[in-house]
Design a protein around this motif. Structure first.
Motif, PDB file in Angstrom:
ATOM      1  N   SER A  11     -24.775  14.774 -12.491  1.00  0.00           N
ATOM      2  CA  SER A  11     -26.233  14.735 -12.478  1.00  0.00           C
ATOM      3  C   SER A  11     -26.703  13.933 -11.276  1.00  0.00           C
ATOM      4  O   SER A  11     -26.105  12.914 -10.926  1.00  0.00           O
ATOM      5  CB  SER A  11     -26.779  14.097 -13.768  1.00  0.00           C
ATOM      6  OG  SER A  11     -28.190  14.190 -13.814  1.00  0.00           O
ATOM      7  N   VAL A  33     -26.768  20.290 -21.640  1.00  0.00           N
ATOM      8  CA  VAL A  33     -27.690  19.753 -20.637  1.00  0.00           C
ATOM      9  C   VAL A  33     -29.062  19.654 -21.282  1.00  0.00           C
ATOM     10  O   VAL A  33     -29.511  20.593 -21.963  1.00  0.00           O
ATOM     11  CB  VAL A  33     -27.758  20.652 -19.387  1.00  0.00           C
ATOM     12  CG1 VAL A  33     -28.953  20.274 -18.512  1.00  0.00           C
ATOM     13  CG2 VAL A  33     -26.470  20.554 -18.578  1.00  0.00           C
ATOM     14  N   SER A 117     -33.648  25.266 -19.184  1.00  0.00           N
ATOM     15  CA  SER A 117     -32.308  25.039 -18.660  1.00  0.00           C
ATOM     16  C   SER A 117     -31.512  26.309 -18.961  1.00  0.00           C
ATOM     17  O   SER A 117     -31.898  27.093 -19.824  1.00  0.00           O
ATOM     18  CB  SER A 117     -31.666  23.818 -19.321  1.00  0.00           C
ATOM     19  OG  SER A 117     -32.385  22.643 -18.981  1.00  0.00           O
ATOM     20  N   CYS A 189     -26.887  24.317 -16.731  1.00  0.00           N
ATOM     21  CA  CYS A 189     -27.565  23.578 -15.660  1.00  0.00           C
ATOM     22  C   CYS A 189     -29.045  23.427 -15.961  1.00  0.00           C
ATOM     23  O   CYS A 189     -29.639  24.224 -16.689  1.00  0.00           O
ATOM     24  CB  CYS A 189     -27.378  24.284 -14.316  1.00  0.00           C
ATOM     25  SG  CYS A 189     -28.158  25.913 -14.219  1.00  0.00           S
ATOM     26  N   LEU A 193     -31.108  23.183 -10.469  1.00  0.00           N
ATOM     27  CA  LEU A 193     -30.159  24.055  -9.772  1.00  0.00           C
ATOM     28  C   LEU A 193     -30.669  25.489  -9.737  1.00  0.00           C
ATOM     29  O   LEU A 193     -30.786  26.086  -8.662  1.00  0.00           O
ATOM     30  CB  LEU A 193     -28.792  24.025 -10.463  1.00  0.00           C
ATOM     31  CG  LEU A 193     -27.738  24.974  -9.861  1.00  0.00           C
ATOM     32  CD1 LEU A 193     -27.277  24.461  -8.512  1.00  0.00           C
ATOM     33  CD2 LEU A 193     -26.556  25.151 -10.813  1.00  0.00           C
ATOM     34  N   THR A 216     -18.536  21.659  -9.634  1.00  0.00           N
ATOM     35  CA  THR A 216     -19.794  21.017 -10.044  1.00  0.00           C
ATOM     36  C   THR A 216     -20.397  20.210  -8.899  1.00  0.00           C
ATOM     37  O   THR A 216     -21.607  20.257  -8.672  1.00  0.00           O
ATOM     38  CB  THR A 216     -19.559  20.100 -11.259  1.00  0.00           C
ATOM     39  OG1 THR A 216     -18.508  19.167 -10.964  1.00  0.00           O
ATOM     40  CG2 THR A 216     -19.179  20.904 -12.479  1.00  0.00           C
ATOM     41  N   VAL A 232     -31.191  17.423 -10.743  1.00  0.00           N
ATOM     42  CA  VAL A 232     -30.263  18.536 -10.924  1.00  0.00           C
ATOM     43  C   VAL A 232     -29.068  18.061 -11.726  1.00  0.00           C
ATOM     44  O   VAL A 232     -28.460  17.039 -11.400  1.00  0.00           O
ATOM     45  CB  VAL A 232     -29.832  19.144  -9.569  1.00  0.00           C
ATOM     46  CG1 VAL A 232     -29.267  18.088  -8.638  1.00  0.00           C
ATOM     47  CG2 VAL A 232     -28.799  20.246  -9.782  1.00  0.00           C
ATOM     48  N   THR A 233     -28.749  18.788 -12.794  1.00  0.00           N
ATOM     49  CA  THR A 233     -27.618  18.452 -13.652  1.00  0.00           C
ATOM     50  C   THR A 233     -26.790  19.701 -13.904  1.00  0.00           C
ATOM     51  O   THR A 233     -27.340  20.771 -14.198  1.00  0.00           O
ATOM     52  CB  THR A 233     -28.100  17.870 -14.987  1.00  0.00           C
ATOM     53  OG1 THR A 233     -28.850  16.675 -14.734  1.00  0.00           O
ATOM     54  CG2 THR A 233     -26.916  17.533 -15.897  1.00  0.00           C
ATOM     55  N   VAL A 234     -25.476  19.552 -13.766  1.00  0.00           N
ATOM     56  CA  VAL A 234     -24.560  20.677 -13.903  1.00  0.00           C
ATOM     57  C   VAL A 234     -23.423  20.274 -14.830  1.00  0.00           C
ATOM     58  O   VAL A 234     -22.810  19.215 -14.655  1.00  0.00           O
ATOM     59  CB  VAL A 234     -23.990  21.106 -12.530  1.00  0.00           C
ATOM     60  CG1 VAL A 234     -22.933  22.184 -12.708  1.00  0.00           C
ATOM     61  CG2 VAL A 234     -25.106  21.582 -11.615  1.00  0.00           C
TER      62      VAL A 234
END
Length: 414
Positions: A11, A33, A117, A189, A193, A216, A232-234
């Motif tokens: 993240s 997420v 998401s 995500c 993203l 990632t 942004v979180t993956v």
């Protein structure tokens, strides 16, 4: 591509936001997420509370159906916790969060999803979006009012129709069960993203980086390369041949990885959603673009606004087309007037005449006409002169054309 049954979570706060309102989790059996919203009204708190409650469901299940039910129950319980938190902390009014979660049971995945998401499946070189966006523009797309291309640039593309928070005591959660197989890559995500990196680029990254952690990190880097205005979180889950649990230790990232605090200062004053929804750019306290309509009245207002926007767009296109047509007409008139300043001598039937204009035609439009008919007959001219007249003789001006006629008349008299 070597798949080892691993998972990874990353993240990043992005390049513009002051705090990270995303939370991510890669556990033994559960992966999720949460993208918080509410800006200083508590987006970071919302995603952290939801994640900490939902990860209690990270355990082994006898069947995918049991896991599906557990995820749905956990999301609804998190929704209740958020409502109770708002009741105790009025300054957090309006906070909410999306949640997209996976639970692996053998060769199946149980999914639970609410918000925008996304959950993707990368299989055999192809990327497929599994979850559906619960957004205002997606509803317009589903109803045929706009296209996917228009949705990508719609000014209301971040308006959410469903989230966890203090708005709905029993929100609708999308759940399903899908088969999975070794080699699959499951990607969860936030829109930090998916809104800035194309599906083709995501697929290329997943295809070129077999390492879970490397993939990632690269996806987050792709978002940062686009400016990364949002958090942004993956979370990436690689399915291997082994047990249905990840070989990595559980990992929490984003706001949920930090101590949970409730700051009752001026920056966390309660913000009413209707005001933010209809005037997002005028709300200086708010730094997010996610809003949740409180009633159908506001949804109707959004639809009317979209119709007005579409009408303005059509009027703009119409005015533009009319201006282009007007410019073409003016140019044609200018060209025509310019041609009428020219003269030449040529044959008009069996006699010689002075023509005004030029020899060429513009489609069906003739750019020349007989200006003066003479009594000079072609048969009275020498063969060479007659051939020259039939091929036309250009004149510098009208006087020059008349001088040519006079010479022809003199030659016939002689």
């Amino acid at each position: 591509m070597a798949i080892s049954g691993k998972s990874a979570a990353v993240s990043h706060v992005g390049k513009i936001r002051a705090n990270n309102q995303d939370s991510g989790y890669a556990g033994r059996h559960l992966f999720l997420v949460a993208d918080g919203m509410g800006g200083h009204a508590g987006g970071d708190v919302a995603s952290a509370i939801a994640l900490k409650r939902i990860i209690e469901a990270d355990k082994s299940y006898a069947s995918a159906q049991d896991a599906e039910f557990a995820l749905q129950t956990a999301l609804l319980a998190a929704n209740t916790m958020l409502a109770e938190t708002v009741f105790d902390h009025a300054e957090l009014t309006g906070m909410g969060t999306t949640v997209s979660a996976l639970a692996r049971v053998g060769d199946q995945m149980a999914l639970a999803h609410i918000g925008d998401s996304r959950i993707y499946l990368y299989r055999d070189g192809l990327l497929e979006q599994i979850s559906a966006d619960h957004t205002f523009v997606q509803r317009l797309v589903d109803s045929g009012r706009i296209t996917q291309e228009e949705a990508a640039v719609h000014p209301r593309r971040s308006v959410l129709m469903r989230v966890l928070g203090d708005v709905d005591s029993s929100p609708e959660i999308d759940t399903t069960i899908l088969d999975t197989r070794p080699g699959d890559r499951w990607l969860i995500c936030s829109d930090g993203l998916s809104s800035y990196v194309s599906d083709d680029k995501i697929a290329a990254t997943l295809g070129n980086f077999p390492g879970t952690k490397d993939a990632t990190n690269r996806l987050v880097r792709e978002s940062l390369d686009q400016g990364a205005p949002d958090n942004v979180t993956v979370v990436l889950v690689d399915v291997g041949d082994g047990p249905d649990s990840s070989s990595n230790p559980p990992q929490t990232v984003g706001s949920a990885a930090l101590p949970l605090t409730y700051e009752a200062d001026s920056a966390r004053r309660a913000l009413r959603l209707p005001t933010l929804l209809l005037h997002p750019l005028k709300s200086a306290q708010h730094e997010d673009s996610h809003f949740e309509p409180e009633s159908e009245e506001y949804l109707d207002e959004l639809i009317l606004e979209d119709k007005r926007r579409a009408l303005r767009r059509r009027i703009t296109w119409l005015v533009g087309i009319l201006l282009i047509i007007a410019a073409i007409v003016v140019a044609l008139l200018f060209v025509y007037r310019w041609t009428q300043t020219h003269y030449y001598v040529g044959a008009n039937g069996e006699t010689v005449a002075i023509f005004q204009g030029v020899q060429q035609d513009l489609g069906p439009i003739s750019l020349h006409s007989v200006y003066q008919q003479t009594s000079i007959k072609l048969e009275d001219l020498t063969p060479y002169t007659r051939s020259t007249i039939e091929d036309t003789i250009s004149a510098d001006n009208l006087d020059d054309a008349r001088a040519i006629i006079q010479r022809l008349a003199d030659s016939t008299d002689g």
